[in-house]
Design a protein around this motif. Structure first.
Motif, mmCIF file in Angstrom:
data_model
loop_
_atom_site.group_PDB
_atom_site.id
_atom_site.type_symbol
_atom_site.label_atom_id
_atom_site.label_comp_id
_atom_site.label_asym_id
_atom_site.label_seq_id
_atom_site.Cartn_x
_atom_site.Cartn_y
_atom_site.Cartn_z
ATOM 1 N N GLY A 157 0.813 -1.204 0.000
ATOM 2 C CA GLY A 157 0.000 0.000 0.000
ATOM 3 C C GLY A 157 0.850 1.258 0.000
ATOM 4 N N SER A 158 0.162 2.386 -0.125
ATOM 5 C CA SER A 158 0.862 3.659 -0.183
ATOM 6 C C SER A 158 0.063 4.725 0.556
ATOM 7 N N ARG A 159 0.746 5.476 1.399
ATOM 8 C CA ARG A 159 0.105 6.576 2.108
ATOM 9 C C ARG A 159 -0.277 7.726 1.175
ATOM 10 N N SER A 160 0.240 7.694 -0.034
ATOM 11 C CA SER A 160 -0.108 8.741 -1.002
ATOM 12 C C SER A 160 -1.308 8.353 -1.858
ATOM 13 N N PHE A 161 -1.896 7.180 -1.598
ATOM 14 C CA PHE A 161 -3.079 6.773 -2.358
ATOM 15 C C PHE A 161 -4.215 7.759 -2.098
ATOM 16 N N ASP A 162 -4.851 8.215 -3.172
ATOM 17 C CA ASP A 162 -5.892 9.233 -3.076
ATOM 18 C C ASP A 162 -7.266 8.594 -3.269
ATOM 19 N N SER A 163 -8.313 9.360 -3.031
ATOM 20 C CA SER A 163 -9.676 8.862 -3.257
ATOM 21 C C SER A 163 -9.935 8.658 -4.745
ATOM 22 N N GLU A 164 -10.628 7.575 -5.075
ATOM 23 C CA GLU A 164 -11.119 7.377 -6.432
ATOM 24 C C GLU A 164 -12.317 8.301 -6.647
ATOM 25 N N GLU A 165 -12.456 8.840 -7.852
ATOM 26 C CA GLU A 165 -13.475 9.850 -8.104
ATOM 27 C C GLU A 165 -14.418 9.426 -9.227
ATOM 28 N N LEU A 166 -15.651 9.885 -9.130
ATOM 29 C CA LEU A 166 -16.665 9.624 -10.155
ATOM 30 C C LEU A 166 -17.489 10.884 -10.404
ATOM 31 N N ILE A 167 -17.693 11.181 -11.686
ATOM 32 C CA ILE A 167 -18.713 12.142 -12.107
ATOM 33 C C ILE A 167 -19.744 11.334 -12.893
ATOM 34 N N ALA A 168 -20.991 11.362 -12.441
ATOM 35 C CA ALA A 168 -22.038 10.534 -13.042
ATOM 36 C C ALA A 168 -23.119 11.403 -13.664
ATOM 37 N N TYR A 169 -23.569 10.985 -14.856
ATOM 38 C CA TYR A 169 -24.656 11.650 -15.577
ATOM 39 C C TYR A 169 -25.758 10.621 -15.777
ATOM 40 N N GLU A 170 -26.998 10.948 -15.352
ATOM 41 C CA GLU A 170 -28.096 9.980 -15.394
ATOM 42 C C GLU A 170 -29.359 10.615 -15.952
ATOM 43 N N LEU A 171 -30.120 9.813 -16.672
ATOM 44 C CA LEU A 171 -31.454 10.171 -17.147
ATOM 45 C C LEU A 171 -32.385 9.002 -16.876
ATOM 46 N N GLY A 172 -33.649 9.314 -16.550
ATOM 47 C CA GLY A 172 -34.573 8.233 -16.264
ATOM 48 C C GLY A 172 -36.007 8.562 -16.634
ATOM 49 N N LEU A 173 -36.792 7.499 -16.712
ATOM 50 C CA LEU A 173 -38.208 7.600 -17.070
ATOM 51 C C LEU A 173 -38.987 6.571 -16.272
ATOM 52 N N ARG A 174 -40.099 6.998 -15.687
ATOM 53 C CA ARG A 174 -41.073 6.082 -15.099
ATOM 54 C C ARG A 174 -42.423 6.393 -15.719
ATOM 55 N N ALA A 175 -43.090 5.363 -16.194
ATOM 56 C CA ALA A 175 -44.344 5.608 -16.905
ATOM 57 C C ALA A 175 -45.339 4.501 -16.615
ATOM 58 N N GLY A 176 -46.569 4.908 -16.352
ATOM 59 C CA GLY A 176 -47.675 3.970 -16.314
ATOM 60 C C GLY A 176 -48.304 3.927 -17.695
ATOM 61 N N LEU A 177 -47.911 2.958 -18.502
ATOM 62 C CA LEU A 177 -48.374 2.895 -19.888
ATOM 63 C C LEU A 177 -49.858 2.575 -19.967
ATOM 64 N N SER A 178 -50.364 1.884 -18.963
ATOM 65 C CA SER A 178 -51.795 1.597 -18.841
ATOM 66 C C SER A 178 -52.047 1.206 -17.395
ATOM 67 N N GLU A 179 -53.276 0.865 -17.072
ATOM 68 C CA GLU A 179 -53.575 0.457 -15.703
ATOM 69 C C GLU A 179 -52.872 -0.838 -15.334
ATOM 70 N N SER A 180 -52.458 -1.607 -16.350
ATOM 71 C CA SER A 180 -51.865 -2.914 -16.080
ATOM 72 C C SER A 180 -50.400 -3.013 -16.483
ATOM 73 N N LEU A 181 -49.805 -1.933 -17.008
ATOM 74 C CA LEU A 181 -48.435 -2.012 -17.509
ATOM 75 C C LEU A 181 -47.646 -0.770 -17.108
ATOM 76 N N SER A 182 -46.469 -0.983 -16.500
ATOM 77 C CA SER A 182 -45.601 0.127 -16.107
ATOM 78 C C SER A 182 -44.187 -0.123 -16.610
#
Length: 679
Positions: free
Chosen positions: A468-493
């Motif tokens: 190991g190394s005391r100079s090890f730094d944090s791993e970083e993430l930049i995340a981009y997300e898109l989403g959709l929720r839809a009730g297509l009918s009374e019986s389908l989502s």
């Protein structure tokens, strides 16, 4: 393997747990009892969750990729462990390495030491600073007492903090008032040879309820590729309690605690410098642990509440390559309030201190072998209503200071738009970090030896080393997300999420100068590597889930996950931990789950899953079927038969990475279960 010695502090905590069961209660959040089995699709989309923003909100209106397993889902899956309940969720990869170890991750970078997933049980973090991950073999409970499991796919660091990089799994148990009376359950089968559990719930006074429970698990060994016994059986016992009090309107108090003992058989290979250059050892891994948690929640009015939570956790484990005792104390305060008519603010403060004592062994040592680490944190999130009932914008950040890398900032911006009552669109941009672990900074690991002549004719005996190394730094993430929720009918989502993750400072190892070691047994070349941050990468994909209510008695659920991961080194002297998705996660996963209430007393559930190959792990793709048939024999007694991992006699799901245990395969299994409830 050394004999397990139980630290005195574990005995002290066990005594505290027993005393606490007889005193007045302290703290937890409560939920109203819900009959999930009779919910319509619309009602399921409106289930209240807390994992995405640390406040109650409807699933339909959440600006994040979230899946929820209800208590009814958990019961009808027939799974006997928490990792196995997650197998049908989009974006989640669950793989057995052996009978008692799992690799679980979200959106790639999987391993039994996966370090980019945060797991929380009733507000208590299961993360260990030893390797920034989860010991799944000790993460268990009495499954009949679970209210729901909420899975956030994607960063949750703005409210949960470091290590909530690719996702958060939040396991929530039922309020004690919803688990009254006796419940006895017993399982016997081919792989789960015996699982017995008992729980009793009662009342201490007006508005104060409690439960106590115990569970014993005995799992058979998995199989080798030739079908022979892998010698990795697993036994576990645990007991615990929970007390909930709502004696004052708007005030909820909970005190809960648990202790467990774990024993696993394991056959593994250690490097040796004499022929055959590997030492095969068989022994036991033993773990003891206990925790005590309290939470107080005060609801001032519909728009304001505060909570204060504290817990203490202690574990002692004798593992394959080290022995560790760890103690953790954590306290967290949170406040939610409205500012005017259009803003809702949630903020909080936290402090965690964890100390360890590691007994180094020949294969792995950690320097220093004793350490105490402090984590100070604060977060704030402001949700603004842009268009009442249609659009919101939430922005916030987590601020942390740890002893490894100092100050870390993890912001996010999320928006949710509801153009009509049946459709919700959402998007998010987030930053998250994975902070260093004790292994990253202080480990010295001897890897499997390379025999003479293996690299080229005449090549010497070579022993790779990682430090190991005391100079090890944090791993970083930049995340981009898109989403959709839809009730297509009374019986389908439909629920869809699309993402692009941009990683930086990923863990790598840089080769150093070889040196000759004149060992009396045999001279060899030691080849050192030092852990560093010389890699970057990206992942992208889609997670699709659909639910179809075919008829009143039949519901179909399906999901598809596409994942592509690529990493690359930024220094020619370094080697990446992961090259692509072939070594960390499958590119494609497909699942289908059929729930049928055949009669008023009989239910049939059938699941089908496909998991793509792992080229880097030499694991082929596989398709399995699970069947759960249940019969309500009386008002108080349920009987079920479960068959799991059908279609193949046995199949591989994972292969060892850092600890050279033998590759095992998951076998077909059948078990019967009886559950009996009475006052």
């Amino acid at each position: 393997m050394k004999r397990l010695v139980v630290p005195k502090k574990i005995h002290h905590l066990v005594l505290v747990l027993l005393i606490a069961a007889t005193v007045s209660p302290a703290m937890a959040t409560g939920r109203n009892k819900v009959d999930y089995a009779t919910m319509s699709l619309e009602e399921l989309m409106n289930i209240e969750i807390t994992s995405a923003s640390k406040k109650e909100e409807r699933l339909r209106e959440t600006a994040a990729a979230v899946s929820v397993l209800t208590s009814d889902d958990i019961a009808r899956m027939g799974a006997t462990t928490i990792p196995d309940t997650l197998r049908y969720l989009p974006g989640v990869h669950v793989a057995n390495q052996d009978a008692h170890q799992w690799a679980v991750s979200i959106r790639g970078f999987n391993d039994i030491f996966a370090n980019k997933l945060l797991v929380v049980m009733d507000g208590r973090s299961i993360y260990t600073p030893l390797f920034s991950g989860v010991f799944w073999n000790t993460t268990d409970t009495f499954l009949e007492d679970l209210e729901q499991i909420e899975v956030v796919r994607g960063p949750g660091a703005t409210v949960w903090g470091a290590n909530a990089v690719n996702g958060v799994i939040n396991v929530i148990s039922k309020d004690a008032k919803h688990t009254q009376g006796w419940l006895l359950s017993g399982i016997a089968g081919t792989e789960d040879r015996g699982i017995v559990g008992a729980r009793y719930g009662g009342q201490l006074g007006d508005g104060t309820h409690y439960r106590v429970y115990g569970k014993y698990l005995n799992r058979d060994a998995s199989a080798l590729a030739d079908g022979s016994d892998a010698v990795d059986s697993w036994q576990q016992g645990r007991t615990g309690f929970r007390i909930d009090s709502e004696s004052t309107p708007g005030r909820h108090l909970t005190l809960q605690g648990e202790m467990f003992s774990n024993r696993e058989e394991q056959r593994y290979h250690l490097p040796a410098i004499v022929p055959p250059f590997v030492e095969t050892t068989q022994g036991h891994q033993d773990t003891l642990g206990a925790h005590l948690l309290g939470r107080w929640t005060e609801k001032m009015d519909d728009d304001s509440d505060i909570s204060l939570q504290a817990y203490y956790d202690v574990t002692h484990g004798t593992y394959v390559i080290l022995e560790e005792t760890r103690q953790t104390a954590d306290v967290e305060f949170q406040h939610r309030f409205r500012l005017g008519d259009s803003q809702e603010i949630v903020w909080g403060l936290g402090y965690r201190v964890t100390s360890d004592e590691i007994e180094n062994m020949e294969r792995l040592s950690v320097n220093p072998n004793k350490e105490t680490d402090n984590l100070f944190s604060a977060f704030v999130q402001d949700e603004v209503t842009l268009v009442p009932g249609r659009m919101t914008l939430a922005a916030g950040s987590k601020f942390e200071h740890n002893d490894f890398t100092g100050f870390e900032v993890q912001p996010s911006v999320r928006t949710e738009w509801t153009p009509c009552s049946e459709v919700t669109l959402w998007g998010a941009v987030s930053r998250a970090v994975r902070s260093p672990s004790r292994i990253d900074e202080g480990a010295f690991i001897t890897m499997p030896t390379v025999p003479p002549g293996a690299m080229f004719p005449g090549s010497p005996l070579t022993v790779p080393e990682i430090q190991g190394s005391r100079s090890f730094d944090s791993e970083e993430l930049i995340a981009y997300e898109l989403g959709l929720r839809a009730g297509l009918s009374e019986s389908l989502s439909l629920d869809a999420a699309f993402f692009y993750h941009d990683y930086d400072k990923l863990r790598t190892s840089a080769s150093g100068s070889p040196r000759l070691i004149m060992d009396p047994a045999m001279p060899y070349i030691a080849v050192p590597s030092t852990i560093n941050n010389d890699a970057e990468g990206e992942s992208y994909g889609a997670e699709l889930a659909a639910m179809w209510q075919v008829d009143d008695w039949w519901r179909l659920s399906g999901s598809y996950t596409l994942l592509k991961v690529k990493t690359r080194v930024t220094s020619p002297a370094s080697e990446p931990e992961y090259v692509d998705e072939g070594s960390s996660a499958p590119r494609h996963q497909v699942s289908l789950w059929s729930r049928m209430d055949v009669t008023r007393r009989t239910a049939l559930d059938i699941g089908l899953r496909f998991v793509d190959e792992l080229e880097g792990k030499d694991v082929d793709d596989y398709t399995v079927m699970d069947i759960h048939l249940s019969w309500q024999a009386s008002e108080d007694c349920d009987v079920s038969i479960v068959a799991r991992n059908l279609l193949e006699k046995h199949h591989a799901e994972w292969s060892p990475s850092y600890i050279e245990s033998q590759p095992t395969e998951v076998e077909q299994s059948v078990y019967g279960k009886i559950t009996w409830r009475f006052e």
